[in-house]
Design a protein around this motif. Structure first.
Motif, PDB file in Angstrom:
ATOM      1  N   ILE A  40     -74.951 -62.084  62.164  1.00 23.84           N
ATOM      2  CA  ILE A  40     -75.758 -62.082  60.945  1.00 23.84           C
ATOM      3  C   ILE A  40     -76.454 -60.746  60.709  1.00 23.84           C
ATOM      4  O   ILE A  40     -76.478 -60.233  59.598  1.00 23.84           O
ATOM      5  CB  ILE A  40     -76.820 -63.216  60.987  1.00 23.84           C
ATOM      6  N   ALA A  41     -76.987 -60.171  61.777  1.00 23.49           N
ATOM      7  CA  ALA A  41     -77.892 -59.035  61.620  1.00 23.49           C
ATOM      8  C   ALA A  41     -77.233 -57.678  61.731  1.00 23.49           C
ATOM      9  O   ALA A  41     -77.923 -56.656  61.720  1.00 23.49           O
ATOM     10  CB  ALA A  41     -79.022 -59.136  62.640  1.00 23.49           C
ATOM     11  N   GLY A  42     -75.903 -57.612  61.870  1.00 22.42           N
ATOM     12  CA  GLY A  42     -75.259 -56.310  61.848  1.00 22.42           C
ATOM     13  C   GLY A  42     -74.468 -55.918  63.067  1.00 22.42           C
ATOM     14  O   GLY A  42     -73.907 -54.830  63.125  1.00 22.42           O
ATOM     15  N   GLY A  43     -74.445 -56.790  64.082  1.00 17.37           N
ATOM     16  CA  GLY A  43     -73.599 -56.498  65.229  1.00 17.37           C
ATOM     17  C   GLY A  43     -74.353 -55.950  66.427  1.00 17.37           C
ATOM     18  O   GLY A  43     -75.576 -55.782  66.413  1.00 17.37           O
ATOM     19  N   GLN A  44     -73.598 -55.642  67.482  1.00 13.60           N
ATOM     20  CA  GLN A  44     -74.190 -55.242  68.750  1.00 13.60           C
ATOM     21  C   GLN A  44     -74.931 -53.915  68.654  1.00 13.60           C
ATOM     22  O   GLN A  44     -75.744 -53.598  69.531  1.00 13.60           O
ATOM     23  CB  GLN A  44     -73.088 -55.152  69.816  1.00 13.60           C
ATOM     24  N   ALA A  45     -74.648 -53.120  67.640  1.00 11.86           N
ATOM     25  CA  ALA A  45     -75.344 -51.841  67.496  1.00 11.86           C
ATOM     26  C   ALA A  45     -76.811 -52.036  67.129  1.00 11.86           C
ATOM     27  O   ALA A  45     -77.628 -51.123  67.268  1.00 11.86           O
ATOM     28  CB  ALA A  45     -74.655 -50.987  66.435  1.00 11.86           C
ATOM     29  N   VAL A  46     -77.167 -53.215  66.655  1.00  8.26           N
ATOM     30  CA  VAL A  46     -78.548 -53.498  66.266  1.00  8.26           C
ATOM     31  C   VAL A  46     -79.391 -53.685  67.522  1.00  8.26           C
ATOM     32  O   VAL A  46     -79.060 -54.481  68.407  1.00  8.26           O
ATOM     33  CB  VAL A  46     -78.630 -54.753  65.378  1.00  8.26           C
ATOM     34  N   ASN A  47     -80.487 -52.975  67.601  1.00 12.16           N
ATOM     35  CA  ASN A  47     -81.398 -53.072  68.742  1.00 12.16           C
ATOM     36  C   ASN A  47     -82.177 -54.384  68.685  1.00 12.16           C
ATOM     37  O   ASN A  47     -82.745 -54.731  67.649  1.00 12.16           O
ATOM     38  CB  ASN A  47     -82.359 -51.877  68.711  1.00 12.16           C
ATOM     39  N   THR A  48     -82.194 -55.107  69.810  1.00 10.83           N
ATOM     40  CA  THR A  48     -82.873 -56.403  69.834  1.00 10.83           C
ATOM     41  C   THR A  48     -84.356 -56.265  69.541  1.00 10.83           C
ATOM     42  O   THR A  48     -84.946 -57.096  68.824  1.00 10.83           O
ATOM     43  CB  THR A  48     -82.667 -57.081  71.194  1.00 10.83           C
ATOM     44  N   GLN A  49     -84.980 -55.239  70.074  1.00 11.07           N
ATOM     45  CA  GLN A  49     -86.406 -55.018  69.828  1.00 11.07           C
ATOM     46  C   GLN A  49     -86.663 -54.852  68.332  1.00 11.07           C
ATOM     47  O   GLN A  49     -87.572 -55.468  67.767  1.00 11.07           O
ATOM     48  CB  GLN A  49     -86.872 -53.776  70.582  1.00 11.07           C
ATOM     49  N   ALA A  50     -85.839 -54.024  67.685  1.00 10.45           N
ATOM     50  CA  ALA A  50     -86.004 -53.798  66.250  1.00 10.45           C
ATOM     51  C   ALA A  50     -85.742 -55.077  65.452  1.00 10.45           C
ATOM     52  O   ALA A  50     -86.415 -55.357  64.449  1.00 10.45           O
ATOM     53  CB  ALA A  50     -85.068 -52.684  65.788  1.00 10.45           C
ATOM     54  N   LEU A  51     -84.765 -55.863  65.906  1.00  9.93           N
ATOM     55  CA  LEU A  51     -84.445 -57.124  65.231  1.00  9.93           C
ATOM     56  C   LEU A  51     -85.638 -58.070  65.255  1.00  9.93           C
ATOM     57  O   LEU A  51     -85.999 -58.687  64.248  1.00  9.93           O
ATOM     58  CB  LEU A  51     -83.230 -57.758  65.916  1.00  9.93           C
ATOM     59  N   LEU A  52     -86.277 -58.167  66.430  1.00  7.02           N
ATOM     60  CA  LEU A  52     -87.430 -59.054  66.559  1.00  7.02           C
ATOM     61  C   LEU A  52     -88.651 -58.485  65.846  1.00  7.02           C
ATOM     62  O   LEU A  52     -89.466 -59.247  65.304  1.00  7.02           O
ATOM     63  CB  LEU A  52     -87.732 -59.295  68.039  1.00  7.02           C
ATOM     64  N   ASP A  53     -88.801 -57.178  65.862  1.00  3.71           N
ATOM     65  CA  ASP A  53     -89.904 -56.566  65.117  1.00  3.71           C
ATOM     66  C   ASP A  53     -89.800 -56.916  63.629  1.00  3.71           C
ATOM     67  O   ASP A  53     -90.800 -57.215  62.967  1.00  3.71           O
ATOM     68  CB  ASP A  53     -89.879 -55.042  65.283  1.00  3.71           C
ATOM     69  N   GLN A  54     -88.580 -56.879  63.100  1.00  2.00           N
ATOM     70  CA  GLN A  54     -88.371 -57.218  61.694  1.00  2.00           C
ATOM     71  C   GLN A  54     -88.671 -58.698  61.443  1.00  2.00           C
ATOM     72  O   GLN A  54     -89.305 -59.064  60.451  1.00  2.00           O
ATOM     73  CB  GLN A  54     -86.937 -56.881  61.283  1.00  2.00           C
ATOM     74  N   ALA A  55     -88.219 -59.558  62.367  1.00  3.77           N
ATOM     75  CA  ALA A  55     -88.478 -60.995  62.219  1.00  3.77           C
ATOM     76  C   ALA A  55     -89.963 -61.298  62.266  1.00  3.77           C
ATOM     77  O   ALA A  55     -90.434 -62.256  61.630  1.00  3.77           O
ATOM     78  CB  ALA A  55     -87.744 -61.760  63.322  1.00  3.77           C
TER      79      ALA A  55
ATOM     80  N   LEU B 214     -80.217 -65.825  69.887  1.00  4.50           N
ATOM     81  CA  LEU B 214     -80.532 -64.532  69.295  1.00  4.50           C
ATOM     82  C   LEU B 214     -79.346 -63.580  69.392  1.00  4.50           C
ATOM     83  O   LEU B 214     -79.094 -62.788  68.470  1.00  4.50           O
ATOM     84  CB  LEU B 214     -81.757 -63.929  69.976  1.00  4.50           C
ATOM     85  N   ASP B 215     -78.603 -63.645  70.493  1.00  9.48           N
ATOM     86  CA  ASP B 215     -77.401 -62.809  70.627  1.00  9.48           C
ATOM     87  C   ASP B 215     -76.415 -63.096  69.493  1.00  9.48           C
ATOM     88  O   ASP B 215     -75.807 -62.182  68.932  1.00  9.48           O
ATOM     89  CB  ASP B 215     -76.718 -63.066  71.975  1.00  9.48           C
ATOM     90  N   TRP B 216     -76.261 -64.383  69.181  1.00 12.57           N
ATOM     91  CA  TRP B 216     -75.344 -64.767  68.095  1.00 12.57           C
ATOM     92  C   TRP B 216     -75.856 -64.259  66.749  1.00 12.57           C
ATOM     93  O   TRP B 216     -75.079 -63.730  65.940  1.00 12.57           O
ATOM     94  CB  TRP B 216     -75.183 -66.283  68.068  1.00 12.57           C
ATOM     95  N   VAL B 217     -77.155 -64.416  66.494  1.00 12.26           N
ATOM     96  CA  VAL B 217     -77.722 -63.934  65.229  1.00 12.26           C
ATOM     97  C   VAL B 217     -77.511 -62.440  65.093  1.00 12.26           C
ATOM     98  O   VAL B 217     -77.114 -61.939  64.027  1.00 12.26           O
ATOM     99  CB  VAL B 217     -79.226 -64.281  65.154  1.00 12.26           C
ATOM    100  N   ARG B 218     -77.756 -61.719  66.159  1.00 13.97           N
ATOM    101  CA  ARG B 218     -77.588 -60.267  66.109  1.00 13.97           C
ATOM    102  C   ARG B 218     -76.136 -59.893  65.832  1.00 13.97           C
ATOM    103  O   ARG B 218     -75.851 -59.025  64.998  1.00 13.97           O
ATOM    104  CB  ARG B 218     -78.032 -59.649  67.439  1.00 13.97           C
ATOM    105  N   ALA B 219     -75.199 -60.559  66.517  1.00 16.93           N
ATOM    106  CA  ALA B 219     -73.786 -60.205  66.397  1.00 16.93           C
ATOM    107  C   ALA B 219     -73.183 -60.635  65.068  1.00 16.93           C
ATOM    108  O   ALA B 219     -72.374 -59.908  64.487  1.00 16.93           O
ATOM    109  CB  ALA B 219     -72.998 -60.826  67.551  1.00 16.93           C
TER     110      ALA B 219
END
Length: 511
Positions: free
Chosen positions: A316-331, A309-314
Motif C-alpha cells: 500500500i505505502a510504496g514498497g520496501q524502499a519506504v522507511n518504516t520509521q517514516a511510515l509510522l511518523d506519517q501515520a 505493517l510489513d504488508w501495508v508497507r509493501a
C-alpha cells in the motif's frame, strides 16, 4: 585491577524466531555484551502451508553464535541457552534426517481438523488438559492432518519433533523436547506432565515417536565436533535446553510476578502473565504453557503483529524502499480512530481469542477520503485492538493485570507504544534493551548454570527505561471502537465460510 584479569562469565541466549535467529550474550548483572542476527524466509508453497527450511535455521544458529563468539574477546562463555518460536513440527527418519520442512505456527492446513475437533465434546476437554487451544497452529492438529493426507509419510516417520529439538540434536547429538515446547504441542497433559493418551491416539503416534521430555533447565554438556567447528565454541561448552519464546519473553522483561503482563509484538504478537500453577479458563479462551517446572504463563497469541505493517508497507505505502520509521511518523499525524477506518489484520488468519482459522483480513469503513497514512494507522490500531480482546479474555479468566511490559521490534516506535497503552487502558513499561526472549533464555541458562540465585531475583532487577501512560480521551475512543471491532468477527463469519468454500475456484495467481 590487573589488565590480565579474566572478564565476567557470559551466557549466550539463542532465540530462533519466525523470520530470524538472534544470539545475545549477557553477563549475570544483565549487561549486553554482544548481539548478532541472521534472517531466513517464511515459505508458502501452497495456500495455508507456511513452512521453513530447517537447514537455513541451523545455518543461522551457527552464524549468529559464531558472530557473538568472535565479538566477545576475553569474556568467558559459561554456556548457551535456547529459545524458539512455538508450535513447530517436522517429521524425521530413523537417522533424524528431516522428511518435511519445519511446519510453523502460522500454518493453517489443519483448519478442517481443528474445526471438527473443536466442535466435538473432546475439544474443550483437550484444551483444558493440554493448555493448548484447538487450532491449526497446534502440532496435535498438524499430526492429524498428516495422518489423513499423507499416510505413507507417517509410516516413514520415526520421530516427530520441533525445530529447536532438531537443532539441539544437530548441536549436541541428543534429541530432547523441553517442558515448555511440549506444553504447547497439544499432546502433553500439563497437570500430570505426561503425554496425553487421547491426544496421542488422535495424532496417530506413540510416545516413542516423540523426543525425550526434559525440564527447561536441562543441560546438554557436550557439543558435537561439527557444531564446535561451525560455532567456534569449545566442545565442552554447556548447553541449556531452554524454552519457548513466549514464556521466555515474560522472563526477559521481568513480567514474572502477579499483575504484570508481557506483550511481545514481532512477526506475530502475544499477551501473557506468569502464574505458579497450570490452569485454563473454563471457556478455553487462553493458553497455558510452561516456563519452568514451577512457573507457567497464561495468555493469548495473535498471528498478525509486525507482519501486518510489513504488508501495508509493501503493498500500500510504496514498497520496501519506504522507511518504516517514516511510515509510522506519517501515520502518527492521523487522528485516533483513523477517520472511522477499522482494519481486521487477519492476513495470516488468527488465533486468540476466537481460536479459529476462518478469519481473513478486511478494511471496514473505507472511503475516498482515506489515504495511505489512514490505512497504516488503522493497521496498527487493528493489531492493538486484537491484543485488547486477548486482554479482555484474560481478565474474564480472573487474571488481574495492572501493567504491561512490551518488547519486540515494532514497539520501539512511539505510535505503537501509545496505541498499545490507549487500547489496553494500562501503562506500558518499556524494558531496557528489549531483547525479551533472548535475554529470557540467557537468564534461564544462568540459573541452570548457577550464575544467578534465581530467575525471580534477576527479573526483579530488570530496568524499565520508560513508561507510556494511556491518554484517557483516546482510551475512551478505543473502548467504543473495540465494541465495533469485536462484533465484526462474528458478523463476518458467514462471509469467511463462504469465501473458504469458493477459494479453490479463486486462485491467487494465474497458472
Amino acid at each position: 585491577m590487573s589488565t590480565n584479569a579474566p572478564r565476567a562469565d557470559v551466557v549466550i541466549g539463542v532465540d530462533m524466531g519466525t523470520t530470524s535467529t538472534k544470539a545475545v550474550a549477557f553477563t549475570a548483572d544483565g549487561t549486553l555484551v554482544a548481539f548478532a542476527s541472521a534472517g531466513y524466509p517464511l515459505d508458502e508453497p501452497l495456500p495455508g502451508h507456511v513452512e521453513q527450511d530447517p537447514q537455513l535455521i541451523l545455518a543461522a544458529v551457527h552464524q549468529t553464535i559464531r558472530s557473538v563468539v568472535d565479538e566477545l574477546g576475553a569474556h568467558r562463555i559459561a554456556g548457551l541457552s535456547f529459545s524458539s518460536a512455538m508450535h513447530s513440527l517436522m517429521a524425521l527418519d530413523q537417522a533424524h534426517t528431516p522428511l518435511t520442512a519445519a511446519i510453523t505456527w502460522a500454518d493453517t492446513r489443519a483448519s478442517a481438523q481443528a474445526e471438527r475437533l473443536r466442535a466435538s465434546p473432546t475439544g474443550l476437554a483437550l484444551h483444558r488438559r493440554t493448555g493448548t487451544p484447538i487450532h491449526p497452529m497446534s502440532p496435535l492438529l498438524k499430526l492429524m492432518w498428516f495422518a489423513e493426507h499423507a499416510p505413507p509419510l507417517c509410516q516413514q516417520a520415526r520421530t516427530w519433533a520441533g525445530i529447536k529439538d532438531w537443532v539441539l540434536w544437530r548441536l549436541c547429538g541428543e534429541l530432547v523436547i523441553d517442558l515448555s515446547l511440549a506444553s504447547c504441542s497439544g499432546l502433553l497433559d500439563i497437570h500430570t506432565r505426561q503425554w496425553d493418551p487421547e491426544a496421542l491416539a488422535l495424532a496417530g503416534i506413540t510416545p516413542a515417536q516423540l523426543p525425550r521430555l526434559v525440564s527447561t533447565t536441562h543441560l546438554l554438556p557436550t557439543l558435537t565436533e561439527a557444531a564446535a567447528a561451525a560455532t567456534g565454541l569449545p566442545r565442552h561448552t554447556a548447553v541449556v535446553v531452554g524454552a519457548g519464546d513466549g514464556p521466555l519473553a515474560n522472563l526477559g522483561v521481568g513480567a514474572v510476578r502477579p499483575g504484570v503482563a508481557a506483550c511481545s509484538i514481532g512477526t506475530s504478537g502475544a499477551l501473557r502473565v506468569t502464574v505458579d500453577k497450570p490452569a485454563v479458563d473454563p471457556r478455553g479462551g487462553v493458553f497455558c504453557y510452561a516456563l519452568t517446572d514451577e512457573r507457567w504463563v497464561i495468555g493469548g497469541a495473535i498471528n498478525n503483529g509486525g507482519v501486518t505493517l510489513d504488508w501495508v508497507r509493501a503493498e500500500i505505502a510504496g514498497g520496501q524502499a519506504v522507511n518504516t520509521q517514516a511510515l509510522l511518523d506519517q501515520a502518527a499525524t492521523v487522528p485516533v480512530g483513523s477517520g472511522g477506518l477499522i482494519m481486521l489484520p487477519y492476513l495470516l488468519s488468527e488465533r486468540a481469542p476466537h481460536w479459529s482459522s476462518l478469519a481473513r483480513g478486511a478494511y471496514i469503513g473505507l472511503t475516498r477520503a482515506h489515504g495511505s497514512a489512514h490505512l497504516t494507522r488503522a493497521a496498527v490500531e487493528g493489531v492493538c485492538l486484537q491484543l485488547a480482546l486477548v486482554l479482555q479474555s484474560m481478565q474474564a479468566a480472573g487474571l488481574q493485570i495492572q501493567e504491561i511490559r512490551a518488547t519486540g521490534g515494532t514497539t520501539r516506535h512511539a505510535l505503537w507504544q501509545q496505541i498499545l497503552a490507549d487500547t489496553s487502558g494500562l501503562p506500558i513499561g518499556l524494558p531496557e534493551g528489549q531483547e525479551g526472549s533472548g535475554y529470557g533464555a540467557a537468564l534461564l541458562g544462568m540459573q541452570a548454570l548457577g550464575l544467578i540465585e534465581s530467575i525471580d531475583v534477576a527479573a526483579e532487577h530488570i530496568r524499565v527505561d520508560a513508561t507510556v501512560q494511556p491518554q484517557p480521551e483516546h482510551a475512551a475512543t478505543y473502548r467504543a471502537l473495540r465494541e465495533i471491532y469485536e462484533g465484526l468477527y462474528d458478523a463476518l463469519v458467514p462471509t469467511f465460510e463462504r469465501l473458504r468454500e469458493l477459494a479453490p475456484s479463486l486462485p491467487l495467481a494465474a497458472p
